[in-house]
Design a protein around this motif. Sequence first.
Motif, PDB file in Angstrom:
ATOM      1  N   UNK A  94     -34.528  -3.128  -3.549  1.00 27.97           N
ATOM      2  CA  UNK A  94     -33.725  -3.391  -4.742  1.00 27.97           C
ATOM      3  C   UNK A  94     -33.433  -4.886  -4.837  1.00 27.97           C
ATOM      4  N   UNK A  95     -32.465  -5.236  -5.654  1.00 28.49           N
ATOM      5  CA  UNK A  95     -32.089  -6.650  -5.810  1.00 28.49           C
ATOM      6  C   UNK A  95     -31.354  -7.142  -4.561  1.00 28.49           C
ATOM      7  N   UNK A  96     -31.696  -8.340  -4.098  1.00 23.95           N
ATOM      8  CA  UNK A  96     -30.968  -8.958  -2.983  1.00 23.95           C
ATOM      9  C   UNK A  96     -30.422 -10.302  -3.486  1.00 23.95           C
ATOM     10  N   UNK A  97     -29.269 -10.261  -4.189  1.00 27.91           N
ATOM     11  CA  UNK A  97     -28.808 -11.454  -4.905  1.00 27.91           C
ATOM     12  C   UNK A  97     -28.358 -12.617  -4.019  1.00 27.91           C
ATOM     13  N   UNK A 110     -29.565 -10.637   1.004  1.00 32.15           N
ATOM     14  CA  UNK A 110     -28.810  -9.392   1.154  1.00 32.15           C
ATOM     15  C   UNK A 110     -28.124  -8.970  -0.137  1.00 32.15           C
ATOM     16  N   UNK A 111     -27.827  -7.662  -0.153  1.00 29.37           N
ATOM     17  CA  UNK A 111     -26.994  -7.078  -1.214  1.00 29.37           C
ATOM     18  C   UNK A 111     -25.885  -6.328  -0.483  1.00 29.37           C
ATOM     19  N   UNK A 112     -25.141  -5.504  -1.187  1.00 32.29           N
ATOM     20  CA  UNK A 112     -24.084  -4.737  -0.524  1.00 32.29           C
ATOM     21  C   UNK A 112     -24.618  -3.618   0.361  1.00 32.29           C
ATOM     22  N   UNK A 113     -25.911  -3.278   0.221  1.00 33.50           N
ATOM     23  CA  UNK A 113     -26.456  -2.137   0.982  1.00 33.50           C
ATOM     24  C   UNK A 113     -27.647  -2.469   1.866  1.00 33.50           C
ATOM     25  N   UNK A 114     -28.324  -3.614   1.610  1.00 35.61           N
ATOM     26  CA  UNK A 114     -29.540  -3.944   2.386  1.00 35.61           C
ATOM     27  C   UNK A 114     -29.494  -5.416   2.816  1.00 35.61           C
ATOM     28  N   UNK A 115     -30.220  -5.702   3.903  1.00 35.74           N
ATOM     29  CA  UNK A 115     -30.369  -7.091   4.342  1.00 35.74           C
ATOM     30  C   UNK A 115     -31.808  -7.315   4.774  1.00 35.74           C
ATOM     31  N   UNK A 116     -32.335  -8.518   4.480  1.00 36.30           N
ATOM     32  CA  UNK A 116     -33.722  -8.821   4.873  1.00 36.30           C
ATOM     33  C   UNK A 116     -33.746 -10.176   5.579  1.00 36.30           C
ATOM     34  N   UNK A 117     -34.455 -10.208   6.715  1.00 36.23           N
ATOM     35  CA  UNK A 117     -34.636 -11.454   7.457  1.00 36.23           C
ATOM     36  C   UNK A 117     -36.104 -11.839   7.376  1.00 36.23           C
ATOM     37  N   UNK A 136     -19.845 -16.116  -2.546  1.00 39.85           N
ATOM     38  CA  UNK A 136     -19.809 -14.849  -3.284  1.00 39.85           C
ATOM     39  C   UNK A 136     -20.521 -13.708  -2.589  1.00 39.85           C
ATOM     40  N   UNK A 137     -20.870 -13.920  -1.329  1.00 40.97           N
ATOM     41  CA  UNK A 137     -21.587 -12.887  -0.570  1.00 40.97           C
ATOM     42  C   UNK A 137     -20.680 -11.683  -0.298  1.00 40.97           C
TER      43      UNK A 137
END
Length: 371
Positions: free
Chosen positions: A122-125, A223-230, A194-195
């Motif tokens: 999904x979106x990772x703002x 990251x978003x509120x539900x996912x994180x990517x490194x 704003x994270x």
Amino acid sequence: MKATIERATLLKGLSHVQSVVERRNTIPILSNVLLEATAEGQLRMMATDLDLQINDSVAAAVDQPGSTTVSAHTLFDIARKLPEGAQVQLTAAEGRMTIVAGRARFSLGTLPRDDFPVIAEGELPTQFELSVELLKQIIDKTRFAISTEETRYYLNGIFLHVAEDNGTPVLKAAATDGHRLARVTIERPQGAEGMPDVIVPRKCVAELRKLLDEVDGSVGVSLSGTKIRFDLGQAILTSKLIDGTFPDYSRVIPTANDKILKLDPKAFMQGVDRVSTIATEKTRAVKMALDRDRITLSVTSPENGTASEEVPGEYTAPGFEIGFNSRYLLDILAQIDSDLVEVHLADAAAPTLIRENDKAPALYVLMPMRV
């Protein structure tokens, strides 16, 4: 699909992805690694446990692009046992995968790639970068305090959040198991404003730490509120975040502990380690008797006897006795890099604050024990 790859290259890629795969799986395809040979001369690998996903790509000579999924642990074990320097030919067709290296030949069953689950990001703002060294420091100085208690699942990870410290924007990482707390504060990276507050799961932290030893430079964090990517260059780690609320840990950080003990962390650590040799496995309790510039560590065990040792330290406040779990104390002292550690105490029942100094990025809180 048909590709040829050097054994060391294959092994390195597989070592990254196979550790995500759980040994016991009720869903057969989750035991597999997805292999995709591309026309650009890449062999892409992907593994997942539905909560954590890792993608890695390595160079390969691709004769026929295509994809398949095969048992991750079996392929890794085969690659490990092949002779060094071997060229490994991977061919997949009609539900089988053939692996040929020198005189060795294996044929493994495969499962269709279309059945392989992929975590939808999904979106990772929120997107920012952290240097590898800084990320290692954040993980190493907090992860030992992550709780392993499944009932308090919201403590099973590292809590990341942005805040203001005396008007300075910062990023804080914290972990606690209710007995001890570790927190690291760093300057807020550009892009992290704003994270959302997030809890990165223990397994993701462990896999990320392994990968960090093999990369240099910086790591992209999205990251978003539900996912994180490194994003670590060749390898990309994506994880679901823990869906829960981390407790307001700042309430347990003592601010009025006025009895200050200063000592050499190495000497202190060795003393605690020696006397705790006879501590009972269950409590691991070590008693600390504080007197003017004299600290006596002691352990009394009904089964094993007694032990005591004096350690040098600087202490001018009124004397008293306090007990700690030696294992927890050693875990914290192992993270102290300087020649001096400050232990801020109040009384035998109050949380104790441990840090290098008031400028240090890391601080630790340890709950005392009755001894």
